[in-house]
Structure formats: structure tokens, C-alpha cells
Motif scaffolding. Structure first.
Motif, PDB file in Angstrom:
ATOM      1  N   SER A  30      -6.759   4.803   4.650  1.00  0.00           N
ATOM      2  CA  SER A  30      -6.005   6.053   4.501  1.00  0.00           C
ATOM      3  C   SER A  30      -6.021   6.836   5.812  1.00  0.00           C
ATOM      4  N   LEU A  31      -5.460   6.227   6.877  1.00  0.00           N
ATOM      5  CA  LEU A  31      -5.375   6.881   8.177  1.00  0.00           C
ATOM      6  C   LEU A  31      -3.929   6.855   8.664  1.00  0.00           C
ATOM      7  N   ARG A  32      -3.302   8.025   8.708  1.00  0.00           N
ATOM      8  CA  ARG A  32      -1.908   8.133   9.139  1.00  0.00           C
ATOM      9  C   ARG A  32      -1.730   7.482  10.518  1.00  0.00           C
ATOM     10  N   GLY A  33      -0.709   6.653  10.628  1.00  0.00           N
ATOM     11  CA  GLY A  33      -0.404   5.991  11.882  1.00  0.00           C
ATOM     12  C   GLY A  33      -1.251   4.771  12.177  1.00  0.00           C
ATOM     13  N   VAL A  34      -2.352   4.601  11.450  1.00  0.00           N
ATOM     14  CA  VAL A  34      -3.270   3.489  11.681  1.00  0.00           C
ATOM     15  C   VAL A  34      -3.168   2.464  10.561  1.00  0.00           C
ATOM     16  N   GLY A  35      -3.274   2.925   9.297  1.00  0.00           N
ATOM     17  CA  GLY A  35      -3.159   2.007   8.178  1.00  0.00           C
ATOM     18  C   GLY A  35      -3.468   2.676   6.855  1.00  0.00           C
ATOM     19  N   CYS A  36      -2.756   2.240   5.817  1.00  0.00           N
ATOM     20  CA  CYS A  36      -3.016   2.724   4.462  1.00  0.00           C
ATOM     21  C   CYS A  36      -2.377   1.773   3.467  1.00  0.00           C
ATOM     22  N   ASP A  37      -2.858   1.871   2.237  1.00  0.00           N
ATOM     23  CA  ASP A  37      -2.180   1.226   1.120  1.00  0.00           C
ATOM     24  C   ASP A  37      -1.528   2.349   0.317  1.00  0.00           C
ATOM     25  N   CYS A  38      -0.985   2.028  -0.848  1.00  0.00           N
ATOM     26  CA  CYS A  38      -0.261   3.061  -1.597  1.00  0.00           C
ATOM     27  C   CYS A  38      -1.181   4.202  -2.038  1.00  0.00           C
ATOM     28  N   LEU A  39      -2.390   3.881  -2.470  1.00  0.00           N
ATOM     29  CA  LEU A  39      -3.321   4.939  -2.856  1.00  0.00           C
ATOM     30  C   LEU A  39      -3.796   5.710  -1.634  1.00  0.00           C
ATOM     31  N   GLY A  40      -3.982   5.022  -0.530  1.00  0.00           N
ATOM     32  CA  GLY A  40      -4.369   5.696   0.711  1.00  0.00           C
ATOM     33  C   GLY A  40      -3.308   6.675   1.166  1.00  0.00           C
ATOM     34  N   LEU A  41      -2.042   6.343   0.965  1.00  0.00           N
ATOM     35  CA  LEU A  41      -0.955   7.274   1.273  1.00  0.00           C
ATOM     36  C   LEU A  41      -1.085   8.526   0.413  1.00  0.00           C
ATOM     37  N   ALA A  42      -1.261   8.344  -0.891  1.00  0.00           N
ATOM     38  CA  ALA A  42      -1.407   9.493  -1.797  1.00  0.00           C
ATOM     39  C   ALA A  42      -2.623  10.328  -1.422  1.00  0.00           C
ATOM     40  N   ARG A  43      -3.709   9.679  -1.051  1.00  0.00           N
ATOM     41  CA  ARG A  43      -4.915  10.401  -0.638  1.00  0.00           C
ATOM     42  C   ARG A  43      -4.644  11.223   0.619  1.00  0.00           C
ATOM     43  N   GLY A  44      -3.923  10.636   1.569  1.00  0.00           N
ATOM     44  CA  GLY A  44      -3.603  11.351   2.803  1.00  0.00           C
ATOM     45  C   GLY A  44      -2.704  12.546   2.559  1.00  0.00           C
ATOM     46  N   VAL A  45      -1.723  12.384   1.689  1.00  0.00           N
ATOM     47  CA  VAL A  45      -0.842  13.509   1.345  1.00  0.00           C
ATOM     48  C   VAL A  45      -1.662  14.584   0.642  1.00  0.00           C
ATOM     49  N   TRP A  46      -2.572  14.195  -0.242  1.00  0.00           N
ATOM     50  CA  TRP A  46      -3.468  15.161  -0.892  1.00  0.00           C
ATOM     51  C   TRP A  46      -4.209  15.974   0.164  1.00  0.00           C
ATOM     52  N   ARG A  47      -4.800  15.297   1.149  1.00  0.00           N
ATOM     53  CA  ARG A  47      -5.562  16.013   2.187  1.00  0.00           C
ATOM     54  C   ARG A  47      -4.668  16.982   2.952  1.00  0.00           C
ATOM     55  N   ASP A  48      -3.436  16.567   3.239  1.00  0.00           N
ATOM     56  CA  ASP A  48      -2.502  17.428   3.976  1.00  0.00           C
ATOM     57  C   ASP A  48      -2.052  18.630   3.146  1.00  0.00           C
ATOM     58  N   VAL A  49      -1.859  18.437   1.864  1.00  0.00           N
ATOM     59  CA  VAL A  49      -1.244  19.459   1.013  1.00  0.00           C
ATOM     60  C   VAL A  49      -2.276  20.299   0.253  1.00  0.00           C
ATOM     61  N   VAL A  50      -3.315  19.654  -0.260  1.00  0.00           N
ATOM     62  CA  VAL A  50      -4.273  20.333  -1.136  1.00  0.00           C
ATOM     63  C   VAL A  50      -5.574  20.651  -0.411  1.00  0.00           C
ATOM     64  N   GLY A  51      -6.102  19.692   0.338  1.00  0.00           N
ATOM     65  CA  GLY A  51      -7.368  19.876   1.035  1.00  0.00           C
ATOM     66  C   GLY A  51      -8.232  18.637   0.913  1.00  0.00           C
ATOM     67  N   PRO A  52      -9.542  18.790   1.111  1.00  0.00           N
ATOM     68  CA  PRO A  52     -10.435  17.623   1.055  1.00  0.00           C
ATOM     69  C   PRO A  52     -10.355  16.899  -0.287  1.00  0.00           C
ATOM     70  N   GLU A  53     -10.546  15.597  -0.214  1.00  0.00           N
ATOM     71  CA  GLU A  53     -10.563  14.800  -1.446  1.00  0.00           C
ATOM     72  C   GLU A  53     -11.759  15.217  -2.295  1.00  0.00           C
ATOM     73  N   PRO A  54     -11.567  15.362  -3.609  1.00  0.00           N
ATOM     74  CA  PRO A  54     -12.639  15.867  -4.464  1.00  0.00           C
ATOM     75  C   PRO A  54     -13.773  14.883  -4.729  1.00  0.00           C
ATOM     76  N   PHE A  55     -13.519  13.583  -4.527  1.00  0.00           N
ATOM     77  CA  PHE A  55     -14.573  12.589  -4.736  1.00  0.00           C
ATOM     78  C   PHE A  55     -14.203  11.315  -3.985  1.00  0.00           C
ATOM     79  N   PRO A  56     -15.200  10.508  -3.631  1.00  0.00           N
ATOM     80  CA  PRO A  56     -14.903   9.248  -2.945  1.00  0.00           C
ATOM     81  C   PRO A  56     -14.233   8.258  -3.901  1.00  0.00           C
ATOM     82  N   ILE A  57     -13.353   7.455  -3.364  1.00  0.00           N
ATOM     83  CA  ILE A  57     -12.643   6.446  -4.156  1.00  0.00           C
ATOM     84  C   ILE A  57     -13.447   5.139  -4.077  1.00  0.00           C
TER      85      ILE A  57
END
Length: 148
Positions: A30-57
């Protein structure tokens, strides 16, 4: 308080998602420009829009045909995001796909328009494409990103 006051601005969600376009596919990353899967994309958008992820995946399988009694992705999203009917999902909504009949939902995308969505796809990376009838039939859950 209205429902929209409790959810993120769809334009902000879409802009955040589009900032990941071209990111290569990489399983469980889940690293923009480096690599992600579909869930990693959603996690990255969460970090950008909402803030830190609430728990580790925890680690997860890539098997779209995985079956079982529990919808792990939907349960996780439901714990953090307002759920809506897939037919009511507006642009900016997180959508979950059941890729194989009778399997659990294992693919994630973000609606970017009434007929387009963005997702990370193996070999293609993060792309935006038409929400064709074939893709639309596979949507089984939809959620809104909460406000910060």
C-alpha cells in the motif's frame, strides 16, 4: 447531523483515489507510486481522506474463489464505514466485488463516476475503467468513507 456530514466529500475521495493511478500492482502492499493491491489502494485512500489506519491488516489470500461462512472484507469495512446498498452507491463509494459465484467478496474498487471505477488489478496496477454490466453484476457491498 446529516449523513453527508458524517461522510467524506466524494470529490476528495475520488481525487485521492486518482492520485494512485499508475501505481504498479504488488500483493499486500500500500505505497502510492511504488505498489499496491486492491485493498492496499483502499487503505491508501483511507489514509489520505480519513487518517491513520485503525488497525493492522493481517495477511490474506489472493484466491478470488475462496469460500467460507464469513465476509472478511465486508465485516472489516462495516466496522469502520457506513454501509449502503450497492444500487445506491454514489461516486466516491468503496465497492466490494464477488469475483466468483458463491465465493466471498475479495476485490475492492472505488466508484469515480456513475459508470466508472478505479481499482488495482494484477499485471495492470491501478487503473480507472468503465463499470461495465459484467463488473456491476459482481458488486455485492458498498460503503462510504467516513469524515475525518
Amino acid at each position: 447531523m446529516t449523513a453527508t456530514a458524517l461522510t467524506s466529500d466524494p470529490a476528495h475521495v475520488i481525487a485521492a483515489a486518482r492520485s494512485w493511478l499508475g501505481t504498479p500492482y504488488h500483493d499486500q502492499a500500500s505505497l502510492r507510486g511504488v505498489g499496491c493491491d486492491c485493498l492496499g489502494l483502499a487503505r491508501g485512500v483511507w489514509r489520505d481522506v480519513v487518517g491513520p489506519e485503525p488497525f493492522p491488516i493481517p495477511p490474506y489470500s489472493r484466491d478470488w474463489g475462496e469460500t467460507g461462512p464469513r465476509e472478511f472484507l465486508a465485516d472489516g469495512a462495516r466496522a469502520m464505514m457506513p454501509e449502503i446498498a450497492p444500487a445506491d452507491a454514489p461516486p466516491g463509494a468503496l465497492i466490494l466485488f464477488r469475483m466468483v459465484p458463491r465465493a466471498i467478496a475479495k476485490h475492492v474498487g472505488i466508484l469515480t463516476g456513475p459508470d466508472t471505477f478505479l481499482h488495482a488489478y494484477e499485471r495492470l496496477g491501478v487503473i480507472e475503467e468503465p463499470l461495465t454490466p459484467t463488473w456491476a453484476r459482481k458488486i455485492v457491498f458498498a460503503f462510504l468513507f467516513p469524515a475525518r
